[in-house]
Design a protein around this motif. Structure first.
Motif, PDB file in Angstrom:
ATOM      1  N   VAL A 125      89.940  53.772 -59.473  1.00 29.36           N
ATOM      2  CA  VAL A 125      91.064  54.614 -59.190  1.00 29.36           C
ATOM      3  C   VAL A 125      91.907  53.233 -58.589  1.00 29.36           C
ATOM      4  O   VAL A 125      93.384  54.211 -59.115  1.00 29.36           O
ATOM      5  N   MET A 126      92.300  52.062 -59.071  1.00 22.20           N
ATOM      6  CA  MET A 126      93.611  51.486 -58.996  1.00 22.20           C
ATOM      7  C   MET A 126      94.185  52.028 -60.083  1.00 22.20           C
ATOM      8  O   MET A 126      96.131  52.502 -60.233  1.00 22.20           O
ATOM      9  N   SER A 127      94.128  51.456 -61.155  1.00 18.97           N
ATOM     10  CA  SER A 127      94.141  52.582 -62.140  1.00 18.97           C
ATOM     11  C   SER A 127      94.742  53.862 -62.529  1.00 18.97           C
ATOM     12  O   SER A 127      95.830  54.374 -62.807  1.00 18.97           O
ATOM     13  N   ALA A 128      94.071  54.514 -61.987  1.00 17.46           N
ATOM     14  CA  ALA A 128      94.201  56.387 -62.055  1.00 17.46           C
ATOM     15  C   ALA A 128      95.042  56.462 -61.327  1.00 17.46           C
ATOM     16  O   ALA A 128      96.183  57.036 -61.351  1.00 17.46           O
ATOM     17  N   LEU A 129      95.478  55.887 -59.919  1.00 20.71           N
ATOM     18  CA  LEU A 129      96.298  55.959 -59.021  1.00 20.71           C
ATOM     19  C   LEU A 129      98.026  55.563 -59.775  1.00 20.71           C
ATOM     20  O   LEU A 129      98.899  56.171 -59.642  1.00 20.71           O
ATOM     21  N   TYR A 130      98.013  54.466 -60.822  1.00 21.73           N
ATOM     22  CA  TYR A 130      99.258  54.322 -61.650  1.00 21.73           C
ATOM     23  C   TYR A 130      98.904  55.337 -62.116  1.00 21.73           C
ATOM     24  O   TYR A 130     100.927  55.503 -62.702  1.00 21.73           O
ATOM     25  N   ARG A 131      98.522  55.922 -63.051  1.00 18.03           N
ATOM     26  CA  ARG A 131      98.578  56.875 -63.821  1.00 18.03           C
ATOM     27  C   ARG A 131      98.974  57.980 -63.141  1.00 18.03           C
ATOM     28  O   ARG A 131     100.001  58.480 -64.133  1.00 18.03           O
ATOM     29  N   LEU A 132      98.569  58.436 -62.314  1.00 15.64           N
ATOM     30  CA  LEU A 132      99.301  59.314 -61.337  1.00 15.64           C
ATOM     31  C   LEU A 132     100.870  59.672 -61.140  1.00 15.64           C
ATOM     32  O   LEU A 132     101.438  60.430 -60.764  1.00 15.64           O
ATOM     33  N   GLU A 133     101.362  58.105 -60.688  1.00 13.04           N
ATOM     34  CA  GLU A 133     102.279  57.828 -59.955  1.00 13.04           C
ATOM     35  C   GLU A 133     103.886  58.419 -61.027  1.00 13.04           C
ATOM     36  O   GLU A 133     104.110  59.123 -61.787  1.00 13.04           O
ATOM     37  N   GLY A 134     104.731  59.694 -60.620  1.00 17.80           N
ATOM     38  CA  GLY A 134     105.063  59.942 -61.031  1.00 17.80           C
ATOM     39  C   GLY A 134     105.185  61.615 -61.510  1.00 17.80           C
ATOM     40  O   GLY A 134     105.652  62.247 -61.854  1.00 17.80           O
ATOM     41  N   GLU A 135     103.998  61.684 -61.717  1.00 19.29           N
ATOM     42  CA  GLU A 135     103.525  63.122 -62.326  1.00 19.29           C
ATOM     43  C   GLU A 135     102.685  63.701 -61.197  1.00 19.29           C
ATOM     44  O   GLU A 135     102.647  65.794 -61.684  1.00 19.29           O
ATOM     45  N   LYS A 136     102.581  63.404 -59.667  1.00 19.19           N
ATOM     46  CA  LYS A 136     101.550  64.420 -59.069  1.00 19.19           C
ATOM     47  C   LYS A 136     102.188  63.940 -57.254  1.00 19.19           C
ATOM     48  O   LYS A 136     102.296  62.542 -57.147  1.00 19.19           O
ATOM     49  N   VAL A 137     101.908  65.088 -56.830  1.00 18.69           N
ATOM     50  CA  VAL A 137     102.371  64.909 -55.211  1.00 18.69           C
ATOM     51  C   VAL A 137     101.330  65.253 -55.035  1.00 18.69           C
ATOM     52  O   VAL A 137     101.240  66.734 -55.053  1.00 18.69           O
ATOM     53  N   PHE A 138     100.637  64.545 -53.973  1.00 14.27           N
ATOM     54  CA  PHE A 138      98.907  65.100 -52.891  1.00 14.27           C
ATOM     55  C   PHE A 138      99.430  65.935 -51.916  1.00 14.27           C
ATOM     56  O   PHE A 138      99.991  65.391 -50.909  1.00 14.27           O
ATOM     57  N   ASP A 139      98.915  67.034 -51.386  1.00 12.76           N
ATOM     58  CA  ASP A 139      98.721  67.281 -50.186  1.00 12.76           C
ATOM     59  C   ASP A 139      97.342  66.376 -49.183  1.00 12.76           C
ATOM     60  O   ASP A 139      97.663  66.193 -47.733  1.00 12.76           O
ATOM     61  N   PHE A 140      96.562  66.566 -49.856  1.00 15.97           N
ATOM     62  CA  PHE A 140      94.930  65.687 -49.914  1.00 15.97           C
ATOM     63  C   PHE A 140      94.692  65.029 -50.465  1.00 15.97           C
ATOM     64  O   PHE A 140      94.967  65.169 -51.430  1.00 15.97           O
ATOM     65  N   ILE A 141      94.315  63.633 -49.638  1.00 17.73           N
ATOM     66  CA  ILE A 141      94.177  62.568 -50.735  1.00 17.73           C
ATOM     67  C   ILE A 141      92.560  62.024 -49.700  1.00 17.73           C
ATOM     68  O   ILE A 141      92.727  61.641 -48.947  1.00 17.73           O
ATOM     69  N   PHE A 142      91.474  62.030 -50.645  1.00 15.66           N
ATOM     70  CA  PHE A 142      90.062  62.199 -50.341  1.00 15.66           C
ATOM     71  C   PHE A 142      89.760  60.763 -50.474  1.00 15.66           C
ATOM     72  O   PHE A 142      89.818  60.633 -51.506  1.00 15.66           O
ATOM     73  N   MET A 143      88.985  60.170 -49.903  1.00 13.42           N
ATOM     74  CA  MET A 143      88.442  58.687 -50.923  1.00 13.42           C
ATOM     75  C   MET A 143      86.858  57.954 -50.060  1.00 13.42           C
ATOM     76  O   MET A 143      87.510  58.257 -48.657  1.00 13.42           O
ATOM     77  N   ASP A 144      85.953  57.846 -50.421  1.00  8.78           N
ATOM     78  CA  ASP A 144      84.955  58.325 -50.295  1.00  8.78           C
ATOM     79  C   ASP A 144      84.476  56.610 -51.153  1.00  8.78           C
ATOM     80  O   ASP A 144      83.645  56.503 -52.172  1.00  8.78           O
ATOM     81  N   PRO A 145      85.102  55.138 -50.418  1.00  7.62           N
ATOM     82  CA  PRO A 145      84.761  54.312 -51.403  1.00  7.62           C
ATOM     83  C   PRO A 145      83.104  53.619 -51.224  1.00  7.62           C
ATOM     84  O   PRO A 145      82.841  53.475 -49.969  1.00  7.62           O
ATOM     85  N   PRO A 146      82.506  53.299 -51.819  1.00  7.10           N
ATOM     86  CA  PRO A 146      81.565  51.825 -51.124  1.00  7.10           C
ATOM     87  C   PRO A 146      81.830  50.905 -50.156  1.00  7.10           C
ATOM     88  O   PRO A 146      83.177  50.393 -49.776  1.00  7.10           O
ATOM     89  N   TYR A 147      80.861  51.428 -49.558  1.00  6.56           N
ATOM     90  CA  TYR A 147      81.044  50.627 -47.588  1.00  6.56           C
ATOM     91  C   TYR A 147      80.976  49.594 -47.592  1.00  6.56           C
ATOM     92  O   TYR A 147      80.328  48.707 -48.215  1.00  6.56           O
ATOM     93  N   ASN A 148      81.924  48.769 -46.481  1.00 10.26           N
ATOM     94  CA  ASN A 148      82.457  46.968 -46.252  1.00 10.26           C
ATOM     95  C   ASN A 148      82.429  46.564 -47.614  1.00 10.26           C
ATOM     96  O   ASN A 148      82.753  45.016 -47.398  1.00 10.26           O
ATOM     97  N   GLN A 149      83.616  47.062 -48.167  1.00 14.86           N
ATOM     98  CA  GLN A 149      84.664  46.064 -49.183  1.00 14.86           C
ATOM     99  C   GLN A 149      85.552  46.090 -49.342  1.00 14.86           C
ATOM    100  O   GLN A 149      86.229  45.295 -50.347  1.00 14.86           O
ATOM    101  N   GLY A 150      86.402  47.081 -48.191  1.00 16.99           N
ATOM    102  CA  GLY A 150      87.587  46.283 -47.885  1.00 16.99           C
ATOM    103  C   GLY A 150      88.312  46.862 -48.936  1.00 16.99           C
ATOM    104  O   GLY A 150      89.519  47.014 -49.198  1.00 16.99           O
TER     105      GLY A 150
END
Length: 194
Positions: free
Chosen positions: A105-130
């Protein structure tokens, strides 16, 4: 892969079954919780740009596309899960509005930077890992987010978000279920209710 009782709830792909991965590496959002979530955001989905992080089998982003989102980006590091996302996009005939990134996910966010702007960002990460905090820390300084972007975090019920203010975010809504919850977050300045 197998089909559980997961389906598209509304829109162009309504009632189509979605495949999910066997086991507990991915934890699909149940149809009931997904329906509750989309009832809350339905008026704003049409023509939106949607980011589905930790997308698992892609059920949330596919629901957004089915309901008229202009584009959905799916980010999932598991190749097996991404195969499932792509099969579900094909089944629902929604591939044309989708972008898939098989990476962390972090690599993907860096990659998308400057290319996209999002109206909605949904995340469902593994629980209790911060992981949700790590993503929110990144998004607090990111150009992927603008003043009206809604960030939705699916998290374990006990997860706390007291750090949002220091990241210049506000919790604008919280919907608590039996074992988990959806937290709706926007840039600070909106009325805080959580």
């Amino acid at each position: 892969m197998k089909v559980l009782s997961m389906r598209v709830i509304a829109g162009s792909a309504k009632r189509l079954q979605l495949k999910t991965l066997d086991g507990f590496d991915t934890r699909p959002t149940t149809d009931r919780i997904k329906e509750t979530l989309f009832n809350m955001i339905a008026p704003f989905i049409y023509d939106s740009v949607f980011l589905d992080l930790f997308s698992g089998s892609g059920g949330i982003g596919i629901e957004a596309l089915s309901r008229g989102a202009k584009e959905a980006v799916f980010v999932e590091k598991s190749p097996q899960a991404m195969t499932c996302v792509k099969e579900n996009l094909k089944t629902t005939h929604l591939e044309s509005g989708a972008m898939t990134l098989t990476q962390d996910v972090m690599s993907a966010l860096y990659r998308l930077e400057g290319e996209k702007v999002f109206d909605f960002i949904f995340m469902d990460p593994p629980y209790n890992q911060g992981l949700e905090r790590k993503v929110l820390e990144y998004l607090s300084e990111s150009h992927l987010v603008y003043g009206d972007t809604v960030i939705i975090v699916e998290a374990a019920r006990e997860t706390e978000f007291s750090y949002l203010e220091e990241l210049k975010f506000s919790c604008i809504k919280e919907k608590v279920y039996k074992t988990n919850k959806h937290v709706f977050i926007e840039k600070a300045g909106k009325e805080e209710i959580c």
